[in-house]
Design a protein around this motif. Structure first.
Motif, PDB file in Angstrom:
ATOM      1  N   TYR A  25       0.860  -1.092   0.052  1.00 41.18           N
ATOM      2  CA  TYR A  25       0.136  -0.111  -0.066  1.00 41.18           C
ATOM      3  C   TYR A  25       0.991   1.295   0.067  1.00 41.18           C
ATOM      4  O   TYR A  25       2.041   1.186   0.059  1.00 41.18           O
ATOM      5  CB  TYR A  25      -1.005  -0.058   1.194  1.00 41.18           C
ATOM      6  CG  TYR A  25      -0.359  -0.153   2.439  1.00 41.18           C
ATOM      7  CD1 TYR A  25      -0.403   1.297   3.178  1.00 41.18           C
ATOM      8  CD2 TYR A  25       0.273  -1.374   3.168  1.00 41.18           C
ATOM      9  CE1 TYR A  25       0.391   1.413   4.437  1.00 41.18           C
ATOM     10  CE2 TYR A  25       0.781  -1.068   4.516  1.00 41.18           C
ATOM     11  CZ  TYR A  25       0.846   0.111   5.060  1.00 41.18           C
ATOM     12  OH  TYR A  25       1.373   0.246   6.439  1.00 41.18           O
ATOM     13  N   ARG A  26       0.070   2.429  -0.210  1.00 37.97           N
ATOM     14  CA  ARG A  26       0.816   3.486  -0.403  1.00 37.97           C
ATOM     15  C   ARG A  26      -0.148   4.579   0.269  1.00 37.97           C
ATOM     16  O   ARG A  26      -1.287   4.943  -0.201  1.00 37.97           O
ATOM     17  CB  ARG A  26       1.268   4.173  -1.834  1.00 37.97           C
ATOM     18  CG  ARG A  26       1.686   5.370  -2.022  1.00 37.97           C
ATOM     19  CD  ARG A  26       2.162   5.752  -3.509  1.00 37.97           C
ATOM     20  NE  ARG A  26       2.421   6.929  -3.588  1.00 37.97           N
ATOM     21  CZ  ARG A  26       2.369   7.479  -4.923  1.00 37.97           C
ATOM     22  NH1 ARG A  26       2.412   6.914  -5.970  1.00 37.97           N
ATOM     23  NH2 ARG A  26       2.580   8.812  -4.930  1.00 37.97           N
ATOM     24  N   TYR A  27       0.286   5.536   1.083  1.00 38.45           N
ATOM     25  CA  TYR A  27      -0.383   6.591   1.713  1.00 38.45           C
ATOM     26  C   TYR A  27      -1.019   7.416   0.612  1.00 38.45           C
ATOM     27  O   TYR A  27      -0.337   7.682  -0.452  1.00 38.45           O
ATOM     28  CB  TYR A  27       0.251   7.448   2.805  1.00 38.45           C
ATOM     29  CG  TYR A  27       0.746   6.970   3.909  1.00 38.45           C
ATOM     30  CD1 TYR A  27      -0.174   5.971   4.751  1.00 38.45           C
ATOM     31  CD2 TYR A  27       1.972   7.121   4.449  1.00 38.45           C
ATOM     32  CE1 TYR A  27       0.185   5.461   6.136  1.00 38.45           C
ATOM     33  CE2 TYR A  27       2.283   6.750   5.669  1.00 38.45           C
ATOM     34  CZ  TYR A  27       1.523   5.936   6.465  1.00 38.45           C
ATOM     35  OH  TYR A  27       1.766   5.258   7.614  1.00 38.45           O
ATOM     36  N   LYS A  28      -2.124   8.278   1.022  1.00 38.67           N
ATOM     37  CA  LYS A  28      -2.330   9.313   0.070  1.00 38.67           C
ATOM     38  C   LYS A  28      -2.003  10.563   0.449  1.00 38.67           C
ATOM     39  O   LYS A  28      -2.212  10.945   1.567  1.00 38.67           O
ATOM     40  CB  LYS A  28      -3.889   9.420   0.137  1.00 38.67           C
ATOM     41  CG  LYS A  28      -4.418  10.491  -0.753  1.00 38.67           C
ATOM     42  CD  LYS A  28      -6.029  10.054  -1.020  1.00 38.67           C
ATOM     43  CE  LYS A  28      -6.592  11.298  -1.890  1.00 38.67           C
ATOM     44  NZ  LYS A  28      -6.517  10.819  -3.304  1.00 38.67           N
ATOM     45  N   GLN A  29      -0.832  10.993  -0.374  1.00 43.31           N
ATOM     46  CA  GLN A  29      -0.359  12.162   0.099  1.00 43.31           C
ATOM     47  C   GLN A  29      -0.271  13.062  -1.145  1.00 43.31           C
ATOM     48  O   GLN A  29      -0.308  12.777  -2.191  1.00 43.31           O
ATOM     49  CB  GLN A  29       1.172  12.175   0.528  1.00 43.31           C
ATOM     50  CG  GLN A  29       1.283  11.288   1.821  1.00 43.31           C
ATOM     51  CD  GLN A  29       2.596  10.936   2.367  1.00 43.31           C
ATOM     52  OE1 GLN A  29       3.447  10.646   1.429  1.00 43.31           O
ATOM     53  NE2 GLN A  29       3.187  10.939   3.677  1.00 43.31           N
ATOM     54  N   PHE A  30      -0.223  14.562  -1.011  1.00 45.53           N
ATOM     55  CA  PHE A  30      -0.282  15.512  -2.096  1.00 45.53           C
ATOM     56  C   PHE A  30       1.135  15.359  -2.882  1.00 45.53           C
ATOM     57  O   PHE A  30       1.343  15.616  -4.156  1.00 45.53           O
ATOM     58  CB  PHE A  30      -0.419  16.765  -1.586  1.00 45.53           C
ATOM     59  CG  PHE A  30      -0.491  17.867  -2.714  1.00 45.53           C
ATOM     60  CD1 PHE A  30      -1.483  18.039  -3.766  1.00 45.53           C
ATOM     61  CD2 PHE A  30       0.773  18.829  -2.859  1.00 45.53           C
ATOM     62  CE1 PHE A  30      -1.557  18.808  -4.731  1.00 45.53           C
ATOM     63  CE2 PHE A  30       0.639  19.655  -4.029  1.00 45.53           C
ATOM     64  CZ  PHE A  30      -0.261  19.617  -4.875  1.00 45.53           C
ATOM     65  N   VAL A  31       2.483  15.470  -1.902  1.00 49.45           N
ATOM     66  CA  VAL A  31       3.561  15.488  -2.669  1.00 49.45           C
ATOM     67  C   VAL A  31       3.752  14.085  -3.339  1.00 49.45           C
ATOM     68  O   VAL A  31       3.667  12.867  -2.809  1.00 49.45           O
ATOM     69  CB  VAL A  31       4.573  15.718  -1.565  1.00 49.45           C
ATOM     70  CG1 VAL A  31       6.043  15.438  -2.131  1.00 49.45           C
ATOM     71  CG2 VAL A  31       4.460  16.695  -0.811  1.00 49.45           C
ATOM     72  N   GLY A  32       4.165  14.302  -4.653  1.00 50.72           N
ATOM     73  CA  GLY A  32       4.359  12.892  -5.174  1.00 50.72           C
ATOM     74  C   GLY A  32       3.230  12.189  -5.657  1.00 50.72           C
ATOM     75  O   GLY A  32       3.395  11.054  -6.393  1.00 50.72           O
ATOM     76  N   SER A  33       1.976  12.813  -5.682  1.00 48.93           N
ATOM     77  CA  SER A  33       0.807  12.185  -6.235  1.00 48.93           C
ATOM     78  C   SER A  33       0.784  11.709  -7.429  1.00 48.93           C
ATOM     79  O   SER A  33      -0.233  10.903  -8.014  1.00 48.93           O
ATOM     80  CB  SER A  33      -0.298  13.117  -5.658  1.00 48.93           C
ATOM     81  OG  SER A  33      -0.404  14.260  -6.383  1.00 48.93           O
ATOM     82  N   ALA A  34       1.519  12.527  -8.558  1.00 45.01           N
ATOM     83  CA  ALA A  34       1.391  12.152  -9.932  1.00 45.01           C
ATOM     84  C   ALA A  34       2.450  10.820 -10.187  1.00 45.01           C
ATOM     85  O   ALA A  34       2.121  10.439 -11.332  1.00 45.01           O
ATOM     86  CB  ALA A  34       1.907  13.212 -10.703  1.00 45.01           C
TER      87      ALA A  34
END
Length: 160
Positions: free
Chosen positions: A49-58
């Motif tokens: 899994y991967r957290y939902k974060q704004f940084v690096g979202s793309a």
């Protein structure tokens, strides 16, 4: 008289063969189900899994197991991998780090993908997480989209 006895014998033979033919697929199905259950119990479950974060979202770093690409990891998502028991090496596109796990049959493992800054773009880095923490952290995440899965033999639909 001889004709009616022959008809009766043929009727019994036909009935028995029909009854036997109906029973054989059920036995084969139950044997297949038993084999599938034994196969499932000899495998380990790994949640990646991967957290939902704004940084690096793309960014969508790849996740590999034993050098086979499993999936492209999206922001705020998780996927489930079923693997045979034994040692397996997980890594992302940061080849300097990874996770080596000795998977036990019937056990559940959690691996978190984190993004680390790179020269031109971020890279995925994997961390082995305790089951108590991992099961809590994935509760608010969504299953990974099917088009991001690369290894459909090992990555299975998430049941949450």
């Amino acid at each position: 008289m001889k004709l009616s006895v022959t008809k009766a014998v043929m009727g019994v033979v036909l009935f028995c063969s029909f009854a036997y033919a109906q029973e054989t697929p059920a036995t084969a199905t139950s044997t297949a189900n038993t084999a599938a259950a034994q196969d499932a119990s000899s495998q380990a479950t790994v949640y990646v899994y991967r957290y939902k974060q704004f940084v690096g979202s793309a960014l969508s770093p790849s996740v590999y197991c034993d050098e086979t690409e499993l999936a492209r990891m999206e922001n705020g998502r998780f996927f489930v991998v079923k693997l045979p028991a034994g040692k397996h090496v997980f890594r992302s596109n940061d080849k300097q780090s990874g996770v080596e796990e000795d998977l036990q049959a019937g056990q559940t493992y959690y691996i978190r993908v984190e993004l680390v800054p790179g020269m031109m773009k971020g890279h995925g880095r994997l961390l082995s997480i305790a089951p108590e923490q991992g099961s809590y952290e994935i509760k608010k995440l969504k299953p990974l989209d099917a088009d991001k899965v690369k290894d459909t033999q090992h990555v299975v639909a998430a049941n949450m």
